[in-house]
Scaffold this active site. Sequence first.
Site, PDB file in Angstrom:
ATOM      1  N   ARG A  27      -5.067  -2.887  -2.921  1.00  0.00           N
ATOM      2  CA  ARG A  27      -4.534  -4.125  -3.497  1.00  0.00           C
ATOM      3  C   ARG A  27      -5.264  -4.499  -4.784  1.00  0.00           C
ATOM      4  O   ARG A  27      -6.492  -4.608  -4.797  1.00  0.00           O
ATOM      5  CB  ARG A  27      -4.642  -5.258  -2.478  1.00  0.00           C
ATOM      6  CG  ARG A  27      -4.202  -6.619  -2.988  1.00  0.00           C
ATOM      7  CD  ARG A  27      -4.155  -7.634  -1.862  1.00  0.00           C
ATOM      8  NE  ARG A  27      -2.927  -7.480  -1.072  1.00  0.00           N
ATOM      9  CZ  ARG A  27      -2.696  -8.133   0.062  1.00  0.00           C
ATOM     10  NH1 ARG A  27      -3.628  -8.934   0.556  1.00  0.00           N
ATOM     11  NH2 ARG A  27      -1.554  -7.969   0.695  1.00  0.00           N
ATOM     12  N   GLU A  53       2.309   1.896   0.537  1.00  0.00           N
ATOM     13  CA  GLU A  53       3.634   1.422   0.941  1.00  0.00           C
ATOM     14  C   GLU A  53       4.302   2.411   1.889  1.00  0.00           C
ATOM     15  O   GLU A  53       5.023   2.008   2.804  1.00  0.00           O
ATOM     16  CB  GLU A  53       4.508   1.162  -0.283  1.00  0.00           C
ATOM     17  CG  GLU A  53       4.097  -0.052  -1.091  1.00  0.00           C
ATOM     18  CD  GLU A  53       4.148  -1.339  -0.279  1.00  0.00           C
ATOM     19  OE1 GLU A  53       4.974  -1.439   0.660  1.00  0.00           O
ATOM     20  OE2 GLU A  53       3.343  -2.250  -0.561  1.00  0.00           O
ATOM     21  N   TYR A 136      13.312  -1.645  -0.462  1.00  0.00           N
ATOM     22  CA  TYR A 136      12.070  -2.401  -0.281  1.00  0.00           C
ATOM     23  C   TYR A 136      10.885  -1.676  -0.918  1.00  0.00           C
ATOM     24  O   TYR A 136      10.136  -2.265  -1.704  1.00  0.00           O
ATOM     25  CB  TYR A 136      11.779  -2.649   1.206  1.00  0.00           C
ATOM     26  CG  TYR A 136      10.317  -2.954   1.416  1.00  0.00           C
ATOM     27  CD1 TYR A 136       9.796  -4.191   1.043  1.00  0.00           C
ATOM     28  CD2 TYR A 136       9.444  -1.981   1.905  1.00  0.00           C
ATOM     29  CE1 TYR A 136       8.440  -4.454   1.171  1.00  0.00           C
ATOM     30  CE2 TYR A 136       8.098  -2.239   2.036  1.00  0.00           C
ATOM     31  CZ  TYR A 136       7.601  -3.479   1.659  1.00  0.00           C
ATOM     32  OH  TYR A 136       6.262  -3.736   1.775  1.00  0.00           O
ATOM     33  N   ASP A 154      10.864  -7.159   3.539  1.00  0.00           N
ATOM     34  CA  ASP A 154      10.441  -6.500   4.764  1.00  0.00           C
ATOM     35  C   ASP A 154      10.532  -7.519   5.893  1.00  0.00           C
ATOM     36  O   ASP A 154      11.070  -8.616   5.720  1.00  0.00           O
ATOM     37  CB  ASP A 154       9.045  -5.908   4.620  1.00  0.00           C
ATOM     38  CG  ASP A 154       7.959  -6.977   4.508  1.00  0.00           C
ATOM     39  OD1 ASP A 154       8.290  -8.174   4.319  1.00  0.00           O
ATOM     40  OD2 ASP A 154       6.771  -6.623   4.622  1.00  0.00           O
TER      41      ASP A 154
END
Length: 371
Positions: A27, A53, A136, A154
């Site tokens: 992140r 992901e 997504y 999601d």
Amino acid sequence: MPDPSLPQLRRRLLAWYGRHHRQLPWRPTPQSQIPNSKSEIRTANPYHVLVSEAMLQQTQVATVIPYFDRFVEQFPTVHDLAAADEQQVLRLWQGLGYYRRARHLHAAARVIVDHHAGRVPDTLDELLALPGIGRYTGGAIASIAFGRRAPILDGNVARVLARLFAIDEPTDQPATRDRLWQLAEQVLPRKAVGDFNQAMMELGALVCTPRQPACLVCPLQTLCLAQLAGRQAELPRRSIRHAPKAVRHVIVAIERRGKYLFEQRPATGLWSNMWQMPTHESPDSDAPDSLLPWVRETYGLTCQSAGDQHEFTHQTTHRTIAFSLVRVQVAAGRLLPNRGVWRKLDALDDLPLSNPQRKAVTMLVGEKPTA
């Protein structure tokens, strides 16, 4: 929710995310923390976002973290991943489940190297053309790694939106999913889109949880139509699900002079290309002796029963699989060509095994299997 509430929603959510986001290895540092940050600023690594992901699909963050760390240590760049053998990739994915994700990620890395000069594509259309990248995942990579204004949806985001807008229709119906995608795009700001998308997911994971949402600490509580109406516990709704199909598999642990037979599964279907002890997936009987003719016909080995029968259950999305584990010993015969390899149970590091097979191996060596 009226349009005038959207600027307030965005400000509140981004401010909350800046204070309460989890530090995750993939992140980047939120934009709101960059100007006065006293810690090292971490920018988005598109390859890390791609890997994370892929792993996070249908898997919780806490489970993914150690797998992600090991994966990027072994394959630090997309070039390293593209050059790897599929069995290497599956071994590192072993235990994470949903192995098709690993194969798609591996295939996507090869496409990125072959057709994008080793750079993860930065547009949604190009991302959607990669193997295994859906709407997504493509939106998440485009927004988090490149700041593209792409919505995401999601389970966490769908739950937040269903409560914010008090959506009564089941969220797994196609028409409702289309509406949720429209709302996800409507609430998305023009700037800090990666932070906002992550904030929506983070809010659903930490505050707007499926059961007993923590509305008192939610930054959006006064904007949430479900909370204002006291309906947060009943939303979102889902269609009635059919019970998973009950099936039975028998794992036959064939032992010869301290080694056990392992074979590779077919290239398609459940646990494709993984390795296993011979497994009979539609037995007529649970009795170990009933499988001895099948072993002789399929592998060329005459065996006799050895040891007790063990039972355990494995749950997949659509199946409840009741496993029986039986151990047999080779009495005569020679293994037919290309039917497998003989291995000691402590020499399996190079063979990617599914979770049920790993549990069976653990049972054989007399250790308590992990859940």
